[in-house]
Design an enzyme around this catalytic site. Structure first.
Site, PDB file in Angstrom:
ATOM      1  N   HIS A   1      93.880 180.352 -37.298  1.00  0.00           N
ATOM      2  CA  HIS A   1      94.808 181.477 -37.409  1.00  0.00           C
ATOM      3  C   HIS A   1      94.315 182.603 -36.506  1.00  0.00           C
ATOM      4  O   HIS A   1      93.121 182.818 -36.370  1.00  0.00           O
ATOM      5  CB  HIS A   1      94.873 181.976 -38.866  1.00  0.00           C
ATOM      6  CG  HIS A   1      96.080 182.802 -39.136  1.00  0.00           C
ATOM      7  ND1 HIS A   1      96.137 184.136 -38.839  1.00  0.00           N
ATOM      8  CD2 HIS A   1      97.291 182.468 -39.643  1.00  0.00           C
ATOM      9  CE1 HIS A   1      97.327 184.599 -39.176  1.00  0.00           C
ATOM     10  NE2 HIS A   1      98.056 183.617 -39.665  1.00  0.00           N
TER      11      HIS A   1
ATOM     12  N   ASP B   1     100.361 176.667 -43.495  1.00  0.00           N
ATOM     13  CA  ASP B   1     101.159 175.479 -43.168  1.00  0.00           C
ATOM     14  C   ASP B   1     100.500 174.169 -43.560  1.00  0.00           C
ATOM     15  O   ASP B   1     101.136 173.117 -43.476  1.00  0.00           O
ATOM     16  CB  ASP B   1     101.438 175.477 -41.655  1.00  0.00           C
ATOM     17  CG  ASP B   1     102.320 176.648 -41.275  1.00  0.00           C
ATOM     18  OD1 ASP B   1     101.918 177.454 -40.426  1.00  0.00           O
ATOM     19  OD2 ASP B   1     103.396 176.782 -41.884  1.00  0.00           O
TER      20      ASP B   1
HETATM   21  C1  SDX Z   1     101.454 180.675 -38.641  1.00  0.00           C
HETATM   22  O1  SDX Z   1     100.390 185.185 -36.918  1.00  0.00           O
HETATM   23  C2  SDX Z   1     100.734 184.822 -38.129  1.00  0.00           C
HETATM   24  O2  SDX Z   1     100.538 185.561 -39.073  1.00  0.00           O
HETATM   25  C3  SDX Z   1     101.378 183.479 -38.200  1.00  0.00           C
HETATM   26  C4  SDX Z   1     101.651 182.975 -39.629  1.00  0.00           C
HETATM   27  C5  SDX Z   1     102.711 183.812 -40.311  1.00  0.00           C
HETATM   28  O3  SDX Z   1     102.756 183.793 -41.531  1.00  0.00           O
HETATM   29  O4  SDX Z   1     103.584 184.404 -39.577  1.00  0.00           O
HETATM   30  O5  SDX Z   1     100.458 183.010 -40.396  1.00  0.00           O
HETATM   31  C6  SDX Z   1     102.193 181.540 -39.624  1.00  0.00           C
HETATM   32  O6  SDX Z   1     101.890 180.589 -37.523  1.00  0.00           O
HETATM   33  C7  SDX Z   1     100.154 180.033 -39.041  1.00  0.00           C
HETATM   34  C8  SDX Z   1      99.471 179.267 -37.856  1.00  0.00           C
HETATM   35  C9  SDX Z   1     100.167 177.924 -37.751  1.00  0.00           C
HETATM   36  N1  SDX Z   1      99.759 177.227 -36.530  1.00  0.00           N
HETATM   37  C10 SDX Z   1      99.024 176.097 -36.628  1.00  0.00           C
HETATM   38  O7  SDX Z   1      98.561 175.629 -37.664  1.00  0.00           O
HETATM   39  C11 SDX Z   1      98.841 175.400 -35.285  1.00  0.00           C
HETATM   40  C12 SDX Z   1      97.371 175.020 -35.115  1.00  0.00           C
HETATM   41  N2  SDX Z   1      96.576 176.240 -34.947  1.00  0.00           N
HETATM   42  C13 SDX Z   1      96.447 176.762 -33.653  1.00  0.00           C
HETATM   43  O8  SDX Z   1      97.130 176.341 -32.602  1.00  0.00           O
HETATM   44  C14 SDX Z   1      95.676 178.079 -33.545  1.00  0.00           C
HETATM   45  O9  SDX Z   1      94.701 178.076 -34.490  1.00  0.00           O
HETATM   46  C15 SDX Z   1      96.501 179.348 -33.666  1.00  0.00           C
HETATM   47  C16 SDX Z   1      97.577 179.365 -32.626  1.00  0.00           C
HETATM   48  C17 SDX Z   1      97.081 179.442 -35.018  1.00  0.00           C
HETATM   49  C18 SDX Z   1      95.564 180.521 -33.445  1.00  0.00           C
HETATM   50  O10 SDX Z   1      95.075 180.408 -32.197  1.00  0.00           O
HETATM   51  P1  SDX Z   1      94.089 181.542 -31.597  1.00  0.00           P
HETATM   52  O11 SDX Z   1      93.629 182.513 -32.607  1.00  0.00           O
HETATM   53  O12 SDX Z   1      94.740 182.066 -30.394  1.00  0.00           O
HETATM   54  O13 SDX Z   1      92.803 180.728 -31.324  1.00  0.00           O
HETATM   55  P2  SDX Z   1      92.550 179.978 -30.023  1.00  0.00           P
HETATM   56  O14 SDX Z   1      93.737 179.131 -29.677  1.00  0.00           O
HETATM   57  O15 SDX Z   1      92.053 180.971 -29.032  1.00  0.00           O
HETATM   58  O16 SDX Z   1      91.371 179.000 -30.487  1.00  0.00           O
HETATM   59  C19 SDX Z   1      90.049 179.472 -30.670  1.00  0.00           C
HETATM   60  C20 SDX Z   1      89.195 178.226 -30.581  1.00  0.00           C
HETATM   61  C21 SDX Z   1      89.523 177.379 -29.361  1.00  0.00           C
HETATM   62  O17 SDX Z   1      88.363 176.632 -29.071  1.00  0.00           O
HETATM   63  P3  SDX Z   1      87.336 177.188 -27.930  1.00  0.00           P
HETATM   64  O18 SDX Z   1      88.190 177.551 -26.725  1.00  0.00           O
HETATM   65  O19 SDX Z   1      86.681 178.400 -28.573  1.00  0.00           O
HETATM   66  O20 SDX Z   1      86.378 176.062 -27.688  1.00  0.00           O
HETATM   67  O21 SDX Z   1      89.499 177.381 -31.706  1.00  0.00           O
HETATM   68  C22 SDX Z   1      90.083 176.179 -31.246  1.00  0.00           C
HETATM   69  C23 SDX Z   1      90.569 176.420 -29.840  1.00  0.00           C
HETATM   70  O22 SDX Z   1      90.568 175.217 -29.090  1.00  0.00           O
HETATM   71  N3  SDX Z   1      91.200 175.917 -32.161  1.00  0.00           N
HETATM   72  C24 SDX Z   1      91.490 174.724 -32.659  1.00  0.00           C
HETATM   73  C25 SDX Z   1      92.575 174.945 -33.512  1.00  0.00           C
HETATM   74  N4  SDX Z   1      92.921 176.231 -33.495  1.00  0.00           N
HETATM   75  C26 SDX Z   1      92.067 176.831 -32.652  1.00  0.00           C
HETATM   76  N5  SDX Z   1      90.921 173.506 -32.457  1.00  0.00           N
HETATM   77  C27 SDX Z   1      91.481 172.495 -33.157  1.00  0.00           C
HETATM   78  N6  SDX Z   1      92.524 172.620 -34.008  1.00  0.00           N
HETATM   79  C28 SDX Z   1      93.092 173.821 -34.199  1.00  0.00           C
HETATM   80  N7  SDX Z   1      94.122 173.942 -35.027  1.00  0.00           N
END
Ligand code: SDX
Length: 431
Positions: free
Chosen positions: A313, A371
């Site tokens: 998140h 989710d």
């Molecule tokens: C919702 O904003 C809100 O409030 C949204 C929400 C709401 O109520 O409105 O809460 C609803 O959208 C919840 C989130 C649902 N999305 C998912 O479950 C999709 C999977 N999660 C991600 O894609 C990700 O975690 C985000 C998009 C939710 C957040 O991404 P960030 O904060 O921009 O983090 P990032 O992409 O910069 O990742 C940081 C690190 C990275 O690794 P490094 O580059 O540091 O090596 O964490 C890794 C990412 O690769 N990472 C994941 C991951 N999420 C982040 N690795 C594996 N699986 C994941 N799900």
């Protein structure tokens, strides 16, 4: 917001004069540095793609503490609201700033109930879609189409017009979502039943048919009502920011909410519940619990392009409090529906167990989000996977419209217009 005694000074190593900026404090949470005069005084912009360090507005609706894993709607913690009140109470709270008393609740519920029908012309809009259209494509179209029907309340500067638009949207979303579902099944639309609760009425419009009576299952009704509460608002997330930016041009509220629906559809945002269930079902079909370890290695391999949907998140760097409540609801529903041995739920619990122990996830503070379990609960209730995000839209409508209303109620609001760091071709003549 309160002016802080603290101030921020920006100094430059190239001798440019330093500039002081005021610092403001809210009621709780991080202070802000007011940089509104930055460009005027320095001819420079800030640079913050994704807005990780940017407060785009003031708001009094929802507060999130990502480190503590805390979520408050108008100051009330989500666990108390989700277990002690119903979704209509939460809609009143988010819109008006406090929980309704008995009389206010009766009046508000009646206002919503009396706006649940949609104009019959909308049935013709449905006829234009393929039966296998994704429900979010249908919903984006239908919500935008509502702009064509309510010419009696288009003055967004008028609080009464804004209020009736909010009531209409909250009231009609269940009807539209149920219509999208019925259309995909080739079944007739079911009209709202005013004697039922908001959530009971939605269940009936979804699962009843004209040939037999339908009795709302109170356990399912309570679980779905809680799912609505958990999804009602969430500060300045992507879709809410979309609604604010779209609404800041003065456009029609139905058009602004349609923009929010479109944004929520994305798998990184509200589409994650559908993607998460598809991920679990794929895992289940390809080895199940025995293969979870292998799958998690794939997730950790950046080149695989595989993400653990339902995890991580932008704000929560601790457990999403909604995920805890969703897991609890999952257990209750599966127990009441005699599905306690649901292999998908067991698989989800194993995925979570491994993720909470694995350094890759722990170091990146990747915890289950709202989710992760919501899809399992909705599947147990009988909601098809491709409808999960439409349900999320239904619940989030109150948050979107309350944030839209809050923005338009601020006499200082302006149309949103971010700038950029330009790195394209500089001026050149055509040869
Ligand atoms: C919702 O904003 C809100 O409030 C949204 C929400 C709401 O109520 O409105 O809460 C609803 O959208 C919840 C989130 C649902 N999305 C998912 O479950 C999709 C999977 N999660 C991600 O894609 C990700 O975690 C985000 C998009 C939710 C957040 O991404 P960030 O904060 O921009 O983090 P990032 O992409 O910069 O990742 C940081 C690190 C990275 O690794 P490094 O580059 O540091 O090596 O964490 C890794 C990412 O690769 N990472 C994941 C991951 N999420 C982040 N690795 C594996 N699986 C994941 N799900």
């Amino acid at each position: 917001m309160k002016l802080s005694e603290n101030k921020a000074t920006l100094s430059f190593s190239n001798g440019k004069p330093s500039v002081d900026f005021p610092v403001y404090s809210g009621s709780v949470g991080p202070d802000v540095i007011d940089i509104r005069k930055l460009y005027g005084e320095t001819d420079m912009f800030t640079y913050d793609p994704g807005f990780l360090s940017t407060a785009a507005c003031q708001s009094a609706i929802t507060y999130i503490d990502g480190d503590k894993g805390e979520l408050l709607y108008r100051g009330y913690p989500i666990d108390q609201l989700a277990t002690k009140r119903d979704f209509m109470d939460i809609c009143y709270l988010i819109l008006n700033g406090d929980l309704p008393d008995a009389a206010q609740k009766i009046d508000f519920d009646a206002q919503v109930t009396n706006h649940t029908m949609v104009n019959e012309q909308l049935h013709f809009f449905m006829r234009g879609f393929r039966r296998d259209a994704h429900p979010m494509a249908v919903l984006t179209g239908l919500v935008g189409a509502l702009s064509a029907f309510y010419h009696d309340s288009t003055d967004i500067t008028n609080p009464r017009h804004r209020h009736i638009s909010a009531i209409r949207l909250i009231a009609k979303m269940p009807t539209l979502v149920a219509m999208a579902y019925k259309y995909s099944k080739g079944q007739p639309f079911i009209y709202p039943q005013n004697s039922l609760s908001y959530t009971g009425n939605f269940l009936r419009m979804m699962f009843a048919n004209p040939c037999e009576d339908y009795v709302v299952n109170p356990v399912v009704e309570r679980a779905l009502d809680r799912i609505f509460i958990l999804h009602a608002d969430h500060e300045q997330n992507a879709s809410t920011s979309t609604v604010r930016l779209c609404g800041s041009s003065g456009t029609n509220p139905f058009a602004a909410i349609a923009a929010g629906v479109a944004c929520l559809w994305g798998p990184a945002h509200g589409g994650a519940n559908e993607a998460c269930l598809n991920m679990l079902e794929h895992l289940q079909a390809n080895g199940g619990i025995e293969k979870v370890g292998e799958f998690m290695e794939q997730v950790k391999d950046k080149n695989s392009g595989v993400r653990l949907m339902g995890f991580g998140h932008r704000v929560y760097k601790n457990y999403d409090p909604r995920a805890k409540l969703m897991q609890q609801t999952c257990k209750e529903v599966l127990k009441d529906l005699n599905l306690e041995n649901d292999p998908l739920f067991k698989l989800a619990m194993e995925v979570e167990r491994i993720a909470l122990e694995d350094p890759y996830f722990v170091e990146r503070k990747l915890y289950p989000n709202v989710d992760f379990y919501s899809g399992i609960v909705q599947r147990a209730i009988g909601i098809p996977t491709d409808l999960f995000t439409a349900i999320f839209s239904l619940a989030r409508t109150v948050g979107w419209i309350a944030q839209w209303n809050e923005m338009l109620s601020d006499p200082e609001y302006k149309i949103g217009r971010p700038r950029q760091l330009y790195n394209g071709a500089s001026f050149r003549d055509i040869k």
